[in-house]
Enzyme design. Structure first.
Site, PDB file in Angstrom:
ATOM      1  N   HIS A 140      79.716 -31.944 -17.747  1.00  0.00           N
ATOM      2  CA  HIS A 140      78.694 -32.678 -16.995  1.00  0.00           C
ATOM      3  C   HIS A 140      78.997 -34.170 -16.989  1.00  0.00           C
ATOM      4  O   HIS A 140      78.927 -34.833 -15.937  1.00  0.00           O
ATOM      5  CB  HIS A 140      77.317 -32.451 -17.634  1.00  0.00           C
ATOM      6  CG  HIS A 140      76.735 -31.098 -17.369  1.00  0.00           C
ATOM      7  ND1 HIS A 140      76.577 -30.590 -16.103  1.00  0.00           N
ATOM      8  CD2 HIS A 140      76.254 -30.147 -18.222  1.00  0.00           C
ATOM      9  CE1 HIS A 140      76.025 -29.381 -16.177  1.00  0.00           C
ATOM     10  NE2 HIS A 140      75.828 -29.092 -17.455  1.00  0.00           N
ATOM     11  N   PRO A 187      50.565 -36.851  -7.336  1.00  0.00           N
ATOM     12  CA  PRO A 187      51.009 -35.942  -8.392  1.00  0.00           C
ATOM     13  C   PRO A 187      50.112 -36.041  -9.622  1.00  0.00           C
ATOM     14  O   PRO A 187      49.372 -37.020  -9.794  1.00  0.00           O
ATOM     15  CB  PRO A 187      52.437 -36.431  -8.703  1.00  0.00           C
ATOM     16  CG  PRO A 187      52.842 -37.242  -7.521  1.00  0.00           C
ATOM     17  CD  PRO A 187      51.588 -37.848  -6.974  1.00  0.00           C
ATOM     18  N   PRO A 188      50.159 -35.056 -10.493  1.00  0.00           N
ATOM     19  CA  PRO A 188      49.331 -35.109 -11.714  1.00  0.00           C
ATOM     20  C   PRO A 188      49.728 -36.275 -12.611  1.00  0.00           C
ATOM     21  O   PRO A 188      50.904 -36.611 -12.746  1.00  0.00           O
ATOM     22  CB  PRO A 188      49.625 -33.757 -12.401  1.00  0.00           C
ATOM     23  CG  PRO A 188      50.153 -32.880 -11.326  1.00  0.00           C
ATOM     24  CD  PRO A 188      50.867 -33.772 -10.362  1.00  0.00           C
ATOM     25  N   GLY A 189      48.733 -36.901 -13.211  1.00  0.00           N
ATOM     26  CA  GLY A 189      48.982 -37.961 -14.178  1.00  0.00           C
ATOM     27  C   GLY A 189      49.218 -39.336 -13.601  1.00  0.00           C
ATOM     28  O   GLY A 189      49.605 -40.250 -14.327  1.00  0.00           O
ATOM     29  N   THR A 190      49.006 -39.515 -12.285  1.00  0.00           N
ATOM     30  CA  THR A 190      49.295 -40.815 -11.676  1.00  0.00           C
ATOM     31  C   THR A 190      48.111 -41.769 -11.741  1.00  0.00           C
ATOM     32  O   THR A 190      48.237 -42.922 -11.323  1.00  0.00           O
ATOM     33  CB  THR A 190      49.724 -40.633 -10.213  1.00  0.00           C
ATOM     34  OG1 THR A 190      48.766 -39.795  -9.546  1.00  0.00           O
ATOM     35  CG2 THR A 190      51.090 -39.980 -10.131  1.00  0.00           C
ATOM     36  N   GLU A 220      78.801 -29.804 -22.067  1.00  0.00           N
ATOM     37  CA  GLU A 220      78.170 -31.106 -21.854  1.00  0.00           C
ATOM     38  C   GLU A 220      79.201 -32.159 -21.468  1.00  0.00           C
ATOM     39  O   GLU A 220      78.910 -33.065 -20.671  1.00  0.00           O
ATOM     40  CB  GLU A 220      77.416 -31.539 -23.116  1.00  0.00           C
ATOM     41  CG  GLU A 220      76.319 -30.586 -23.551  1.00  0.00           C
ATOM     42  CD  GLU A 220      75.283 -30.361 -22.468  1.00  0.00           C
ATOM     43  OE1 GLU A 220      75.073 -31.275 -21.650  1.00  0.00           O
ATOM     44  OE2 GLU A 220      74.693 -29.272 -22.427  1.00  0.00           O
TER      45      GLU A 220
END
Length: 670
Positions: free
Chosen positions: A454, A228-231, A451
Site C-alpha cells: 500500500h 451528515p451525523p455529528g455535524t 502494508e
C-alpha cells in the site's frame, strides 16, 4: 391551560367500592338457615365437617363435607353471580341455637355414641361485622392503589402532562422558556458560518418581526437542517433556543409514534396548540424522518397507516387553514432524500440549510471550543490537529479531545500532549491497539509486505493520498493499517479515482509479487475498490463503454423498487466494465511493485524491524515524491538512496535540448 385531562381513577375507585359492598351484602344472604334437629340429623349422617360457634351472636356457621356439597344443589348460587367473589370462607348453613350449654352437651353425647362422626367444633372470635367489612375494604383499597400505581403511573409516565394513560395523546415536547433557559449560544457553535447566518436570521424574525412584515415579507414557516451525523444540527437548534428568548419546544420524531391508533396525530395537534398559546415560539423536531418519510412507499399495512396519519396532521398544522401565527418549525435529519415532497415544499419548510462536514479552518475553531476545558501541553498545535482530522465531524472532534484526555490520564501525564492526540485519532479510526496478540512470524511477514505494498503504490502514483504512517501492530479487527492524509477537494477526476484504487489494491499485489499467492487479508480493500468501481460506472458516468449515464436516484424512490433501472444486457456490460477497471488497476499495481521490488523489500524489512514507520522512513527508501508541491518547480533528482549516491548530485538532462526533464507522467517510468 390544563393539559391533565379528566382523571378517571376516582370514578373507577367508587364503582369498585360499590361493587364490593354489593358482593358482601349478597354473599351474607347466600347461606341457608338450619334448626338444631336438622343439624344433628345431618351430623349423624356424616355430612357436616365443621361447626363454627359465635357466642356473642348466638349462632353458628355450619360447613358441609366435600361429598355433601357435591350432592347438594344450591339454586341460589346459580342465580347469584357474585356468590364466589366473597373474600371470607362462606358457610353452607347458619344455625340458630338456644342454650349453648345444652347444645354442646348434645353435640358431645352424639359423638360419643357414634365414634365415626368426624365433625369438629370451633369458636369464632368476637369480631363485629363492621370490623370485618372495614378490613375487607382496606384490602380492596390497597389492591386498587397498586393498580393505579402500576398501570396509570407507569404506562402514563412520559405520555404527556398528567402522566396518565388517558392523556397519552398529549405532546411529549420539552418546553424551554423563561423558567428553564438553555445556556448554549451561537458563541458555543464553532464553524458552520453559513448555517449560523441563516439560523440567526430566523431568530431575528421572531425578535423583530415588524422589521420584515412592514415591507410585505412573511416569516418562514419552517427551517430544515440537513447534513451528515455529528455535524452539529441539534447543537445549532440548542443555540437558537438560547438566543431566541422565546418558548422553545424540543422533541424527537419518534415521540409521535405509538402503538395506539391516532396518538401521533393527537400529539401533533396538542403540540401546535401549546405553541400557538405561547406564540411567538419555536418547535424543534429532531430526526423528522421518523414521521416524514414519503407516503405510499413500502406501505404493507394498508392506507390507514399511523405514521402517515401523523404526517398528514403535521402538514395541515404547518400550512393549513387558520395557521397565521408566529410559530416556526425547525427540524433536523440526515436523510432528506426520503422525506415527503409535500413536507419539503415552500410554505412548510421554506428553508433547507445544509450542514456539511467542517473544513480545515472550521475544524480548528471546533478544536478551540473543545480544548478550553483540557489541560494542554505547550507543544500542542491546533492547526496540526485540524490537518490530522480530515473528514471528521464536530462530534468526532469532541470524541478525539475526550479520548486524548483519557489516554493522557492512563499514561500518568500531567498534561495532554501532542502524541496523546495522535494516539486518540488512531484509536478512533483503527480501534484499540492489541500489542499482545499472538501472530505467527510467517503471517507477520505477509502483513508487513501487504502494508508495504500500500505504502509503495501510494508513494509512486501521482494522485494517491499522501502517507502519514504505516503499522503492522494489530488494531481493532485489522492486523495492520496505513494512515493517509486525503486531499480536501470538492471534485474528483477519473485519474484520481484510478490512482486511489491502484493504491488500495497494492496490498494484495504485493502478496502476489513476493509470495506468488494471495490471502484473505484484502477483504476491506476489495470492498472499497468494488464500491468505487461501481460508483464510477453506474453513478458518475466515468466509463467510456457505458457512457455518460447515471443510474443514481437522488429522490430515494429506487430504495423501495424491486427492479433495476437498466436491462439485463446493460447489467452484463456493467459487470464486465467494473471487473475490467479493477483488474486493470490490479495489473498496474503488480507491474509497479515488480519494477520496484528492491524498494518494497527494504520498506517491508524496515516495517518488520520498527513495526511502525512514518513518512520520513519512506523518504529514506524512495526519496522525495515527484508530485510534492515543493518539487514542482525544481529539477527532479535521482531517487537512489543517499547511501548509494555519488558525491555530486546527478541531474537528469535531455540529450537533444540540454534541458531538465520534468516529472514523468506515468509512475511506471520511475
Amino acid at each position: 391551560m390544563n393539559n391533565k385531562g379528566f382523571n378517571w381513577f376516582f370514578p373507577i375507585m367508587i364503582v369498585a367500592l360499590v361493587l364490593f359492598f354489593v358482593v358482601n351484602s349478597m354473599g351474607d344472604n347466600s347461606a341457608k338457615t338450619i334448626d338444631e334437629d336438622g343439624f344433628f340429623k345431618e351430623m349423624q349422617a356424616g355430612k357436616i365437617q365443621r361447626v363454627l360457634i359465635d357466642k356473642q351472636a348466638q349462632n353458628a356457621d355450619v360447613f358441609l363435607t366435600q361429598a355433601a356439597k357435591t350432592a347438594t344443589v344450591k339454586k341460589d348460587d346459580k342465580a347469584n353471580p357474585f356468590s364466589n367473589l366473597s373474600m371470607a370462607p362462606k358457610a353452607d348453613y347458619t344455625l340458630k341455637y338456644g342454650d349453648l350449654r345444652l347444645f354442646l352437651e348434645k353435640f358431645d353425647a352424639l359423638k360419643q355414641q357414634n365414634p365415626q362422626i368426624t365433625t369438629s367444633k370451633d369458636y369464632a372470635e368476637g369480631e363485629s361485622p363492621l370490623m370485618s367489612i372495614l378490613i375487607q375494604a382496606l384490602i380492596w383499597i390497597t389492591i386498587l392503589g397498586l393498580f393505579y400505581f402500576l398501570l396509570f403511573r407507569r404506562m402514563g409516565s412520559g405520555g404527556g402532562p398528567g402522566g396518565q394513560i388517558f392523556s397519552i395523546g398529549k405532546s411529549k415536547a420539552k418546553l424551554f422558556d423563561e423558567k428553564e433557559r438553555i445556556q448554549v449560544t451561537f458563541k458555543d457553535v464553532a464553524g458552520l458560518e453559513g448555517a449560523k447566518e441563516e439560523v440567526q436570521e430566523v431568530v431575528d424574525f421572531l425578535k423583530n418581526s415588524e422589521k420584515y412584515t412592514k415591507l410585505g415579507g412573511k416569516i418562514p414557516k419552517g427551517v430544515l437542517l440537513v447534513g451528515p451525523p455529528g455535524t452539529g444540527k441539534t447543537l445549532l437548534a440548542k443555540a437558537v433556543a438560547g438566543e431566541a428568548k422565546v418558548p422553545f419546544f424540543s422533541l424527537s420524531g419518534s415521540d409521535f409514534v405509538e402503538m395506539f391508533v391516532g396518538v401521533g396525530a393527537s400529539r401533533v395537534r396538542d403540540l401546535f396548540a401549546q405553541a400557538k398559546a405561547k406564540s411567538p415560539a419555536i418547535i424543534f423536531i429532531d430526526e423528522i424522518d421518523a414521521i416524514g418519510r414519503a407516503r405510499g412507499k413500502n406501505n404493507f399495512s394498508g392506507g390507514n397507516d399511523e405514521r402517515e396519519n401523523t404526517l398528514n396532521q403535521l402538514l395541515t398544522e404547518m400550512d393549513g387553514f387558520g395557521t397565521d401565527t408566529n410559530v416556526i418549525v425547525m427540524a433536523a435529519t440526515n436523510r432528506a432524500d426520503i422525506l415527503d415532497k409535500a413536507l419539503m415544499r415552500a410554505g412548510r419548510f421554506d428553508r433547507s440549510i445544509y450542514v456539511d462536514l467542517p473544513e480545515l479552518h472550521e475544524r480548528r475553531q471546533i478544536f478551540d471550543v473543545h480544548l478550553k476545558k483540557i489541560k494542554l501541553d505547550d507543544n500542542v498545535d491546533r492547526e496540526f490537529l485540524a490537518k490530522q482530522t480530515p473528514g471528521f465531524s464536530g462530534a468526532d472532534i469532541a470524541n478525539v479531545c475526550n479520548e486524548a484526555a483519557l489516554i493522557a490520564a492512563r499514561n500518568n501525564h500531567t498534561s495532554v500532549t501532542k502524541q496523546d492526540f495522535l494516539d486518540a485519532v488512531d484509536r478512533i479510526i483503527g480501534g484499540l491497539e492489541k500489542k499482545n496478540k499472538a501472530i505467527k512470524p510467517s503471517e507477520k511477514k505477509r502483513v508487513a509486505y501487504h502494508e508495504a505494498g500500500h505504502a509503495t503504490i501510494s508513494w509512486l502514483v501521482e494522485h494517491a493520498s499522501p502517507l502519514l504512517k504505516v503499522t503492522i501492530v494489530p488494531r481493532g479487527r485489522s492486523l495492520g493499517a496505513a494512515w493517509y492524509l486525503p486531499e480536501e477537494r470538492q471534485l474528483t477526476t477519473t485519474e484520481q479515482m484510478l490512482d486511489e484504487m491502484c493504491a488500495t489494491l497494492g496490498g494484495r499485489a504485493a502478496e502476489q509479487v513476493i509470495f506468488n499467492n494471495i490471502s484473505t487479508g484484502a477483504l476491506s480493500d476489495l470492498e472499497s475498490v468494488t464500491k468505487r468501481a461501481q460508483a464510477m460506472v453506474t453513478i458518475y458516468g466515468l466509463s467510456p463503454n457505458i457512457g455518460n449515464i447515471s443510474y443514481y436516484d437522488s429522490s430515494g424512490q429506487s430504495e423501495y423498487s424491486f427492479g433495476k433501472p437498466y436491462s439485463e444486457e446493460t447489467a452484463k456490460k456493467i459487470d464486465i466494465e467494473i471487473k475490467g477497471i479493477i483488474e486493470t488497476q490490479y495489473d498496474r499495481a503488480v507491474q509497479i511493485l515488480t519494477e520496484n521490488k528492491d524498494k518494497l523489500d527494504a520498506l517491508a524489512s524496515k516495517l518488520l524491524e520498527k513495526e511502525v514507520i512514518f513518512r520520513e522512513d519512506l523518504e529514506e527508501v524512495f526519496g522525495k515524491r515527484a508530485w510534492d508541491p515543493e518539487l514542482t518547480e525544481k529539477p527532479v533528482t535521482n531517487t537512489i538512496p543517499a547511501s548509494q549516491q555519488p558525491d555530486e548530485e546527478i541531474i537528469i538532462k535531455d540529450k537533444e535540448e540540454d534541458s531538465e526533464i520534468q516529472a514523468p507522467e506515468s509512475p511506471t517510468q520511475l
